[in-house]
Design a protein around this motif. Structure first.
Motif, PDB file in Angstrom:
ATOM      1  N   THR A 164      -5.951  -0.982   3.877  1.00 38.89           N
ATOM      2  CA  THR A 164      -4.591  -2.046   3.055  1.00 38.89           C
ATOM      3  C   THR A 164      -5.406  -3.198   2.738  1.00 38.89           C
ATOM      4  N   PHE A 184      -7.602  -2.626  -3.285  1.00 39.21           N
ATOM      5  CA  PHE A 184      -7.053  -0.890  -3.422  1.00 39.21           C
ATOM      6  C   PHE A 184      -6.564  -0.915  -5.148  1.00 39.21           C
ATOM      7  N   HIS A 185      -6.114  -1.996  -5.462  1.00 42.07           N
ATOM      8  CA  HIS A 185      -5.758  -2.019  -7.015  1.00 42.07           C
ATOM      9  C   HIS A 185      -6.756  -2.639  -8.172  1.00 42.07           C
ATOM     10  N   LYS A 231     -11.105   0.455  -8.044  1.00 39.76           N
ATOM     11  CA  LYS A 231     -10.226   0.458  -6.646  1.00 39.76           C
ATOM     12  C   LYS A 231     -11.013   0.935  -5.561  1.00 39.76           C
ATOM     13  N   ASP A 264      -1.803   5.199  -3.220  1.00 36.27           N
ATOM     14  CA  ASP A 264      -3.319   4.463  -3.139  1.00 36.27           C
ATOM     15  C   ASP A 264      -3.674   5.171  -2.060  1.00 36.27           C
ATOM     16  N   PHE A 280       0.698  -1.218  -0.008  1.00 37.79           N
ATOM     17  CA  PHE A 280      -0.173   0.044   0.052  1.00 37.79           C
ATOM     18  C   PHE A 280       0.672   1.071   0.014  1.00 37.79           C
ATOM     19  N   SER A 306      -7.726   6.858  -1.597  1.00 35.31           N
ATOM     20  CA  SER A 306      -8.677   6.547  -0.541  1.00 35.31           C
ATOM     21  C   SER A 306      -9.417   7.699   0.160  1.00 35.31           C
TER      22      SER A 306
END
Length: 439
Positions: free
Chosen positions: A415, A419-420, A427, A45, A41, A49
């Protein structure tokens, strides 16, 4: 004058809208920055968020057992590599997000003993904790402190046969219920004093103070809610992990039901979100100060030949944690991307044994949760059962929080969301689902 009056009305309206905004508390376990490959992470990233978060809670700091000062658990990362400063520097890009530092959270190596010792240490030694917390927050530009103390947990129920249950009931006539902490009343008073003293020192510096109740910590033992609530900005209820493969190795069940499932086996009536929320409300806690915790991961058990092959919970005859996933590398825990990639998809439809897809079973009632499983083969191998959150169940819990007029949702943690976008290309799908439902 009319123009100025209209501007004033618009500003007041915007202030009112902002004051009514639901909380989306984003927990960030800094260990995620040290993972490898797609699980790592990064600050990039984090920036994605923070578009959705109202608060970011950095996890985790700990307590020095010799000095009782708040200190970094990983100083090489947090201080020497300036990770504290790197994260709080994002306040410039996201001025509406509050950044807090969390203490404890099951990351402080020596566990509950250290936190009980702090409560028992007396005002002079507690002052070292309080003053060091204030100084650390101000040094790294945090907006406040989150108390996620590692306090003694409820003991999990053991699996008993019918004869065993009868003997247990008979034995309780003489031994009573198991007491995890015989001094809990004293510790409750000490915790109250600590919270009040912390806020007194924080107030001149406009520092926030929040409480996170970790899973399976008995709230009635340690928190005098009416006595501390005026000194807390909000409370995060980590209302998940009621059951886990570590605590309940021989039985798999829903880990975070919204409402209580049908009473059977080792199920307890308080192992659900609604009960936990009602408990705090019954203590005269304002609804708007309660945030419901949602996990961005699942818990996975190993099914055996003795497990019920239909996968319907409670699943008996399990054998502790299932093998670790390739990203999190923790037995019995899978992040949302790892769960999603185990569900049927073009890459696994023809796979067998340990690589065969899990069968997903949804919950049309939206009361208990979603699970997925793979029954073991004829030799009793490769069986797996997972209770997990996905964007749909996270959205349902956000709707529950909004409908009950609660403060909002706390996501544990960023995390472990996708997130990818490995699953669908989106995401942070869980974070997005929660945010959109809270609007």
């Amino acid at each position: 004058m009319k123009f100025l009056r209209n501007i004033a009305i618009v500003l007041i309206t915007l202030q009112l809208v902002n004051s009514l905004e639901s909380n989306l508390i984003c927990f960030y376990d800094a260990q995620g920055s040290e993972r490898d490959g797609v699980a790592k992470f990064t600050t990039t990233d984090m920036e994605i968020s923070l578009q959705f978060c109202t608060h970011l809670i950095y996890g985790y700091a700990g307590i020095n057992p010799d000095t009782y000062q708040v200190s970094s658990i990983n100083p090489q990362r947090d201080v020497q590599r300036r990770h504290f400063a790197t994260i709080t520097a994002l306040k410039e890009k996201f001025p509406n997000v509050k950044f807090l530092l969390s203490v404890g959270g099951d990351r402080d190596g020596e566990g509950a003993d250290k936190y009980i010792q702090l409560l028992e240490a007396g005002r002079q030694k507690q002052s070292a904790f309080i003053e060091s917390a204030r100084d650390l927050l101000r040094s790294y530009n945090f907006d406040g402190l989150d108390l996620a103390f590692q306090l003694p947990r409820n003991k999990p129920r053991k699996v008993h046969s019918d004869i065993g249950m009868a003997w247990k009931s008979f034995k309780k006539l003489f031994t009573g219920d198991f007491i995890v902490d015989p001094k809990s009343d004293e510790h409750k008073e000490q915790f109250t004093d600590l919270v009040n003293d912390l806020k007194a020192v924080f107030r001149p510096h406009n520092l926030m103070l929040s409480l996170t109740v970790l899973p399976n910590v008995n709230s009635s033992w340690y928190f005098n809610a009416p006595a501390i609530i005026n000194n807390l900005d909000f409370i995060n209820l980590a209302a998940f992990d009621f059951t886990t493969p570590q605590r309940n190795p021989e039985e798999a069940d829903y880990t975070a039901p919204l409402f209580s499932p049908v009473a059977e086996g080792n199920r307890l009536s308080h192992y659900n979100i609604d009960f936990q929320v009602d408990h705090w409300i019954s203590q005269r806690i304002p609804h708007t100060k309660i945030n419901v915790g949602v996990a961005s991961y699942g818990r996975s058990w190993k099914m055996t030949k003795d497990s019920n092959a239909n996968g319907f919970p409670i699943v008996t005859g399990t054998d502790g944690p299932a093998p670790a996933g390739p990203q999190t590398k923790i037995p019995g825990l899978l992040n949302w991307a790892e769960v999603c990639l185990k569900l049927p998809n073009p890459s696994n439809v023809d796979k067998n044994e340990a690589l065969a897809p899990l069968r997903r079973v949804s919950d049309p009632t939206r009361k208990y949760g979603t699970y997925a499983y793979r029954a073991p083969n004829s030799e009793g191998e490769h069986g797996e059962w997972v209770s997990y959150e996905d964007p749909d169940t996270a959205s349902t819990k956000a709707a529950y929080a909004k409908n009950r007029g609660l403060g909002g949702i706390a996501l544990f943690d960023l995390t472990l969301d996708d997130f990818h976008g490995q699953c669908t290309g989106d995401k942070f799908p869980m974070l997005r689902a929660i945010k959109y439902r809270l609007l």
